[in-house]
Design a protein around this motif. Sequence first.
Motif, PDB file in Angstrom:
ATOM      1  N   HIS A  78      25.336  -9.091  44.468  1.00 18.27           N
ATOM      2  CA  HIS A  78      27.264  -8.724  45.404  1.00 18.27           C
ATOM      3  C   HIS A  78      26.967  -7.615  45.953  1.00 18.27           C
ATOM      4  O   HIS A  78      26.525  -6.387  45.899  1.00 18.27           O
ATOM      5  CB  HIS A  78      27.958  -8.813  44.155  1.00 18.27           C
ATOM      6  N   ARG A  92      36.211 -10.722  37.149  1.00 17.75           N
ATOM      7  CA  ARG A  92      35.388  -9.618  37.974  1.00 17.75           C
ATOM      8  C   ARG A  92      33.981  -9.716  37.406  1.00 17.75           C
ATOM      9  O   ARG A  92      33.271  -9.413  37.465  1.00 17.75           O
ATOM     10  CB  ARG A  92      35.543  -8.820  38.804  1.00 17.75           C
ATOM     11  N   TRP A  95      32.441 -12.664  35.345  1.00 17.94           N
ATOM     12  CA  TRP A  95      32.319 -13.857  36.065  1.00 17.94           C
ATOM     13  C   TRP A  95      32.598 -13.814  37.192  1.00 17.94           C
ATOM     14  O   TRP A  95      31.962 -14.733  38.241  1.00 17.94           O
ATOM     15  CB  TRP A  95      33.586 -14.709  35.891  1.00 17.94           C
ATOM     16  N   GLY A  96      31.691 -12.553  38.009  1.00 18.53           N
ATOM     17  CA  GLY A  96      31.968 -12.875  39.770  1.00 18.53           C
ATOM     18  C   GLY A  96      33.432 -12.738  40.176  1.00 18.53           C
ATOM     19  O   GLY A  96      34.470 -12.728  40.048  1.00 18.53           O
ATOM     20  N   ASP A 298      23.006 -15.074  36.795  1.00 12.68           N
ATOM     21  CA  ASP A 298      24.510 -15.987  37.449  1.00 12.68           C
ATOM     22  C   ASP A 298      24.203 -17.806  36.794  1.00 12.68           C
ATOM     23  O   ASP A 298      23.417 -18.156  37.545  1.00 12.68           O
ATOM     24  CB  ASP A 298      24.150 -15.341  38.806  1.00 12.68           C
ATOM     25  N   GLU A 302      28.362 -17.805  41.418  1.00  9.99           N
ATOM     26  CA  GLU A 302      29.426 -16.109  42.112  1.00  9.99           C
ATOM     27  C   GLU A 302      28.953 -16.324  43.068  1.00  9.99           C
ATOM     28  O   GLU A 302      29.797 -15.329  43.671  1.00  9.99           O
ATOM     29  CB  GLU A 302      28.850 -15.266  41.288  1.00  9.99           C
ATOM     30  N   ARG A 328      36.052 -19.032  44.410  1.00 13.05           N
ATOM     31  CA  ARG A 328      35.337 -17.611  44.960  1.00 13.05           C
ATOM     32  C   ARG A 328      35.803 -16.647  46.380  1.00 13.05           C
ATOM     33  O   ARG A 328      35.741 -16.021  46.140  1.00 13.05           O
ATOM     34  CB  ARG A 328      34.556 -17.862  44.676  1.00 13.05           C
ATOM     35  N   HIS A 388      25.298  -4.934  41.306  1.00 10.15           N
ATOM     36  CA  HIS A 388      26.632  -5.302  40.652  1.00 10.15           C
ATOM     37  C   HIS A 388      27.140  -6.871  40.381  1.00 10.15           C
ATOM     38  O   HIS A 388      27.561  -7.556  40.178  1.00 10.15           O
ATOM     39  CB  HIS A 388      26.843  -5.586  42.327  1.00 10.15           C
ATOM     40  N   LEU A 389      25.886  -7.095  39.113  1.00  4.39           N
ATOM     41  CA  LEU A 389      26.261  -8.258  37.954  1.00  4.39           C
ATOM     42  C   LEU A 389      26.105  -7.222  36.795  1.00  4.39           C
ATOM     43  O   LEU A 389      25.100  -7.022  36.334  1.00  4.39           O
ATOM     44  CB  LEU A 389      24.751  -9.581  38.180  1.00  4.39           C
TER      45      LEU A 389
END
Length: 442
Positions: A78, A92, A95-96, A298, A302, A328, A388-389
């Motif tokens: 991300h 966030r 779950w993104g 994921d 996401e 999203r 960023h996951l």
Amino acid sequence: MPRPRTVHDVASGKLCTGCGVCAYLAPDEVRMVDVLDHGRRPLPITPLRTPTRAGDPGPAAGGAAAALACCPGVRLAHDSGRPEPGEIGELRGAWGPVRAIWEGYAADPEIRYAGSSGGVATALAGYCLTGAGMAGVLHIGARADVPYLNETRLSRTPAELLANAGSRYAPASPCDRLDLIESAEAPCVFVGKPCDVAAVRMARQVRPELDRRLGLTIAVFCAGTPTTRGTLEMLTRLGVSDPAELESVHYRGSGWPGRARARLTDDPPGQQRELSYAESWGDILQKHRQWRCYLCADHTGEFADVAVGDPWYRPTGDDPGQSLVLARTERGVRLVEAAIAAGVLVLTPVAAGILPASQPNLLRARGAVWGRLTTLRLAGLMVPRLRHLPMAGIWWRHLSIGEKLRSTVGTLRRIGRKRLREPATLVAYQPPVQARRSVDPH
């Protein structure tokens, strides 16, 4: 820790997701094939030369090396780990990005019944064709000559979409024909698994024409892709002794969660070969998931505009189907709201807590993935890079001692059992010749 130089290294290292984006980006060098015990995999069209020195990928690896930059098997990222304005902040980290959540179904009862849950993905894609001026929908469907294998197709009418409604729990490479979107006369919809949509997001950054022609991306929640070996085992349980005589196979649909169904060309009218969802997925298919799926962070799309999945917090049974719908992006919000206003979707906004209640296992899975990746790194094996996951911290800490041991010690055992230190043997599967050349979509 070793790093792949081309997508062929990714496939031999058992990190390939089978999305097919490499075949789109390097069509003269890569072809996608079905490998019985691994899934869809890229094979070189011309033989690759053995490197003569470090850093020399060989003459046939140029495009395959460039495609590595868009490979979701080795990289997911991300832009930021923080929620942006308009996102639901509490979701966030796990779950993104999520801007809106609904629950509901396709207004058309035939689409709702045919879909794996509520038919929302099919109905929304159809609205994009009829109400939003889009030219086509790139998705997968059963191969006409071998109905237990998948192929990529561009549907241009709602009827074509309906004929392919329902989950296909078999290897698929929808990104291999992104050229059909790139050359379309108007924007198109892409429908795929979360890893497929992640590949599309990376590919559109290097192919401006693809970016201009992508009108909407829809991801379907995914718990992993079973190999073709899994489908063949399911067919055996369904009483199909000769897959060459198969007329059609369905993994879900016709109610929620639906039943696995198979029909042979000489079956009498009305004969049913069925397994429950628990028998087909729970007892058979999920045991055949490709290795990369065990390292997936994921499962809920996401990187998509819209993601659709099952609201498992509800009891199942005779319900014609419900879908959980996540918007999203702002584009996703606009098109879902437009489909609701047009009467195509019947959706009700729901609280953020419905998402974790619907997919409780995925929270634990995210923490377990961190343990698996850490174990593989310490063992000196190749792993995907995730940015960023978040998986460590709260998700790992919330696992029980037993879950942590299964994540780490279980991974050590799998290194030997799945021969993770050995390169995968990738040989194209040759299905039995089909006597039939068309498939009954129902």
